[in-house]
Design a protein around this motif. Structure first.
Motif, PDB file in Angstrom:
ATOM      1  N   TRP A 144      40.516  39.459  59.030  1.00  0.00           N
ATOM      2  CA  TRP A 144      41.480  38.841  59.948  1.00  0.00           C
ATOM      3  C   TRP A 144      41.024  38.993  61.384  1.00  0.00           C
ATOM      4  O   TRP A 144      40.474  40.030  61.780  1.00  0.00           O
ATOM      5  N   HIS A 170      41.725  43.939  57.069  1.00  0.00           N
ATOM      6  CA  HIS A 170      41.243  43.209  55.903  1.00  0.00           C
ATOM      7  C   HIS A 170      42.153  43.454  54.704  1.00  0.00           C
ATOM      8  O   HIS A 170      43.015  44.343  54.737  1.00  0.00           O
ATOM      9  N   ARG A 171      41.958  42.655  53.665  1.00  0.00           N
ATOM     10  CA  ARG A 171      42.737  42.765  52.436  1.00  0.00           C
ATOM     11  C   ARG A 171      41.904  42.199  51.301  1.00  0.00           C
ATOM     12  O   ARG A 171      40.872  41.562  51.522  1.00  0.00           O
ATOM     13  N   GLN A 217      39.203  39.340  52.209  1.00  0.00           N
ATOM     14  CA  GLN A 217      39.509  38.530  53.375  1.00  0.00           C
ATOM     15  C   GLN A 217      39.562  39.426  54.612  1.00  0.00           C
ATOM     16  O   GLN A 217      39.999  40.574  54.540  1.00  0.00           O
ATOM     17  N   ASP A 246      42.900  33.857  61.924  1.00  0.00           N
ATOM     18  CA  ASP A 246      43.858  34.463  61.008  1.00  0.00           C
ATOM     19  C   ASP A 246      43.074  35.036  59.824  1.00  0.00           C
ATOM     20  O   ASP A 246      42.024  35.642  60.017  1.00  0.00           O
ATOM     21  N   TRP A 247      43.530  34.848  58.600  1.00  0.00           N
ATOM     22  CA  TRP A 247      42.807  35.364  57.440  1.00  0.00           C
ATOM     23  C   TRP A 247      41.695  34.390  57.045  1.00  0.00           C
ATOM     24  O   TRP A 247      41.907  33.193  56.987  1.00  0.00           O
ATOM     25  N   PRO A 286      46.928  44.572  53.286  1.00  0.00           N
ATOM     26  CA  PRO A 286      46.310  44.562  54.616  1.00  0.00           C
ATOM     27  C   PRO A 286      46.267  45.956  55.233  1.00  0.00           C
ATOM     28  O   PRO A 286      47.260  46.679  55.245  1.00  0.00           O
TER      29      PRO A 286
END
Length: 329
Positions: free
Chosen positions: A229, A266-267, A227, A234-235, A207
């Protein structure tokens, strides 16, 4: 999922009526206040240019490590190859408190930068670091330069769009981005079979928020994919369009708008046992502005009133990587 991630057609925006522009601007402004992301269509980047860069980058990552190591980056702001390192190496700082912070992010990257010059070798080293193009693969340089030529053009269009949404003159950002700092990143996310396993809490990319004004992303859809956020959801997995680019805002734009708009957190998820052979390759264009631009947070009602400090653009970006630029006399 409650979040709406809008899609903006850049070509249509140029010829849209005032009413249509007002509608698009309101939708985009709402998304950038809550999430910091939108899809971009009508960008004019040919599919063959995208595919060629992705293919040549994949060939580079397939080279033996000892070959890639000749082009290894040596500092946080460098160009060249970045392999997987504990804690993410010298890349973007990870969020504090994440599980397994010492586990390496599961990706390799290759970075390229613009070829502008200030006339000062010391400043050029940190503003416009020299590119390390692999001698074994001249095709990679050709493909990257073709792609980044389009990215610079797209970034100018995005800057004009964002200025219009804020009610500013269209050239507000572009006039401060004549010799911008930027980084073009090709990131390879190997498959689960290739990495041999995933540690608890380990991700392909941990993240974070990006450091510049905005990022333009060409991504591939995958099980272990991107993903985003926000507080509401949330995610969540953002929408995907095979011909769309993603634009997400970075820390510098959040600061410039004094918190009206947010940098996207983001991740990228870990490779999945449900798709053990899945590998992905993202093309990530991190755009900033001219390196010595004074980023003065916009006053209300255009700015968000968060009271963020004024900063010098490139100095602020590098400070988050632990690099302090001494003032010039």
């Amino acid at each position: 999922m409650k979040t709406t991630v809008p899609s903006v057609d850049l070509e249509q925006w140029l010829t849209a009526s005032a009413d249509k522009r007002e509608h698009v601007a309101a939708e985009l402004d709402a998304a950038l206040r809550s999430t910091g992301m939108f899809l971009l269509d009508g960008h004019g980047v040919p599919r063959e240019v995208i595919d060629e860069f992705r293919a040549r980058a994949k060939e580079f990552f397939a080279l033996p490590r000892e070959v890639k190591a000749r082009y290894a980056i040596e500092a946080a702001y460098d160009s060249g190859w970045l392999e997987m390192h504990p804690g993410g190496g010298v890349g973007v700082p990870r969020e504090e408190g994440e599980e397994a912070p010492s586990a390496p992010d599961l990706h390799e990257s290759f970075y390229a930068s613009p070829t502008h010059s200030t006339g000062s070798p010391d400043l050029d080293r940190i503003y416009y670091p020299a590119n390390r193009w692999p001698e074994e693969m001249p095709e990679l340089r050709a493909a990257a330069e073709a792609y980044t030529g389009h990215m610079v053009r797209v970034a100018e269009g995005v800057n004009r769009l964002l200025a219009s949404v804020l009610g500013l003159p269209e050239d507000y950002f572009t006039s401060r981005a004549t010799k911008s700092t930027w980084t073009q990143n090709a990131s390879w996310y190997p498959s689960l079979n290739a990495v041999g396993g995933v540690a608890s809490g380990q991700l392909r990319n941990g993240p974070h928020t990006d450091l510049g004004t905005f990022t333009v992303l060409s991504r591939q859809l995958g099980v272990g994919g991107l993903q985003a956020w926000n507080e509401e959801d949330d995610w969540f997995a953002p929408p995907y369009g095979p011909d769309s680019l993603i634009v997400n805002l970075g820390d510098l734009m959040e600061q410039w708008t004094d918190g009206r708009w947010r940098a996207l957190k983001h991740r990228v998820l870990a490779p999945s046992p449900t798709a053990p052979d899945e590998e992905l390759l993202s093309l990530v264009f991190f755009f900033e502005t001219d390196p010595e631009t004074v980023v003065e947070p916009l006053a209300e009602p255009i700015g968000g009133g968060a009271g963020m400090p004024t900063a010098v653009a490139r100095h602020a970006v590098l400070a988050k990587l632990g690099v302090v630029i001494e003032p010039t006399s």
